[in-house]
Write a protein that holds these residues in place. Structure first.
Motif, PDB file in Angstrom:
ATOM      1  N   UNK A 180       0.825  -1.197   0.000  1.00  0.00           N
ATOM      2  CA  UNK A 180       0.000   0.000   0.000  1.00  0.00           C
ATOM      3  C   UNK A 180       0.866   1.256   0.000  1.00  0.00           C
ATOM      4  N   UNK A 181       0.283   2.338  -0.489  1.00  0.00           N
ATOM      5  CA  UNK A 181       0.930   3.638  -0.437  1.00  0.00           C
ATOM      6  C   UNK A 181       0.464   4.359   0.816  1.00  0.00           C
ATOM      7  N   UNK A 182       1.276   5.243   1.351  1.00  0.00           N
ATOM      8  CA  UNK A 182       0.799   6.075   2.455  1.00  0.00           C
ATOM      9  C   UNK A 182       0.701   7.525   1.979  1.00  0.00           C
ATOM     10  N   UNK A 183      -0.004   8.337   2.753  1.00  0.00           N
ATOM     11  CA  UNK A 183      -0.273   9.713   2.344  1.00  0.00           C
ATOM     12  C   UNK A 183       1.016  10.500   2.182  1.00  0.00           C
ATOM     13  N   UNK A 184       1.948  10.321   3.096  1.00  0.00           N
ATOM     14  CA  UNK A 184       3.202  11.076   3.037  1.00  0.00           C
ATOM     15  C   UNK A 184       3.952  10.807   1.739  1.00  0.00           C
ATOM     16  N   UNK A 185       4.002   9.542   1.329  1.00  0.00           N
ATOM     17  CA  UNK A 185       4.695   9.199   0.089  1.00  0.00           C
ATOM     18  C   UNK A 185       4.005   9.813  -1.122  1.00  0.00           C
ATOM     19  N   UNK A 186       2.670   9.789  -1.114  1.00  0.00           N
ATOM     20  CA  UNK A 186       1.920  10.357  -2.228  1.00  0.00           C
ATOM     21  C   UNK A 186       2.139  11.861  -2.305  1.00  0.00           C
ATOM     22  N   UNK A 187       2.085  12.535  -1.159  1.00  0.00           N
ATOM     23  CA  UNK A 187       2.278  13.988  -1.144  1.00  0.00           C
ATOM     24  C   UNK A 187       3.670  14.354  -1.640  1.00  0.00           C
ATOM     25  N   UNK A 188       4.675  13.595  -1.226  1.00  0.00           N
ATOM     26  CA  UNK A 188       6.038  13.852  -1.687  1.00  0.00           C
ATOM     27  C   UNK A 188       6.146  13.687  -3.202  1.00  0.00           C
ATOM     28  N   UNK A 189       5.445  12.701  -3.722  1.00  0.00           N
ATOM     29  CA  UNK A 189       5.447  12.463  -5.165  1.00  0.00           C
ATOM     30  C   UNK A 189       4.727  13.583  -5.917  1.00  0.00           C
TER      31      UNK A 189
END
Length: 251
Positions: free
Chosen positions: A45-54
């Motif tokens: 799964x992806x987490x919010x922090x990783x998505x925001x950084x991307x």
């Protein structure tokens, strides 16, 4: 054995192929709720922090530019979305006195008709004023933001009428398919996901209306049920804060 002469197996073959392609297309779109969670389970799964950084390089630049054009500090203290069903769009406003419209996002899919959502399975996009409650980085439709339906008004109205099973799981999400939700495509949901995170979900909300009351006003009370007229009147009072300022030449 496998020769398909005129009027023999060819119609059946073509019909079967068409059915296969149709089912495949439906699975690829509407069946995402089945295979995408399995994909995330297998791949992680992806987490919010990783998505925001991307998203930061592109989506961050988009909203900083929009805010700069309107003279609004980034991130805004709070944001209101205005979804107009008839126009199939969502306006993004930075709250303030006055409020400033930052962007307009097109709906890429739509279901139902004008009017509030009353029950599970009616295909309706809800109408009312709702908080945004959850950022979902592992959505079956790329990314999604949950809408806080049903709200207190929806529940009270349902109790008065003895309605149960009001439905739920209403989201703003990516892709271009939806039943009762608001699909806005992948690029737009990335931008909105980033903005909602930057502002904070506690400082976001959405108004959903059948048509633009700022232009037409609320329909006459005699043309609709009393509770619908009450709902639209409440929305209109809030909506009046979200009008574009017309700058006259020479001022």
């Amino acid at each position: 054995m496998f020769f398909m002469g005129p009027g023999t197996l060819r119609p059946k073959f073509l019909g079967g192929l068409l059915l296969l392609l149709t089912v495949g297309a439906m699975v690829s779109v509407f069946g995402r709720s089945y295979w995408v969670p399995l994909y995330y389970r297998l791949m992680g799964s992806r987490n919010i922090a990783d998505v925001i950084a991307e998203l930061e390089p592109r989506a961050g630049a988009v909203w900083r530019d929009h805010c700069a054009q309107q003279g609004v500090a980034f991130p805004p203290k709070s944001v209101t979305l205005v979804c107009i069903k008839e126009d199939k769009m969502i306006e993004v406003w930075a709250d303030g006195a006055p409020a400033h419209k930052l962007a307009t996002l097109a709906l890429t899919a739509y279901s139902g008709k004008p009017g509030p959502k009353l029950r599970e399975g009616d295909l309706q996009i809800p109408e009312g004023i709702y908080p945004l409650t959850v950022l979902n980085p592992n959505s079956s439709f790329h990314l999604s933001i949950r809408v806080g339906y049903p709200n207190a008004f929806d529940k009270s109205w349902a109790r008065e009428e003895g309605r149960t099973n009001l439905g739920g799981d209403i989201y703003i999400h990516g892709k271009s398919a939806s039943v009762g939700c608001m699909a806005i495509g992948d690029a737009a949901i990335e931008e909105l996901f980033y903005l909602a995170h930057a502002v904070g979900l506690a400082n976001t909300r959405i108004m959903v209306i059948p048509n633009d009351f700022r232009k037409t006003g609320v329909p006459d009370a005699q043309s609709m049920p009393a509770k619908v007229h009450e709902l639209y009147g409440t929305i209109e009072a809030e909506l009046n804060a979200y009008r574009e300022t017309v700058v006259k030449e020479g001022t």
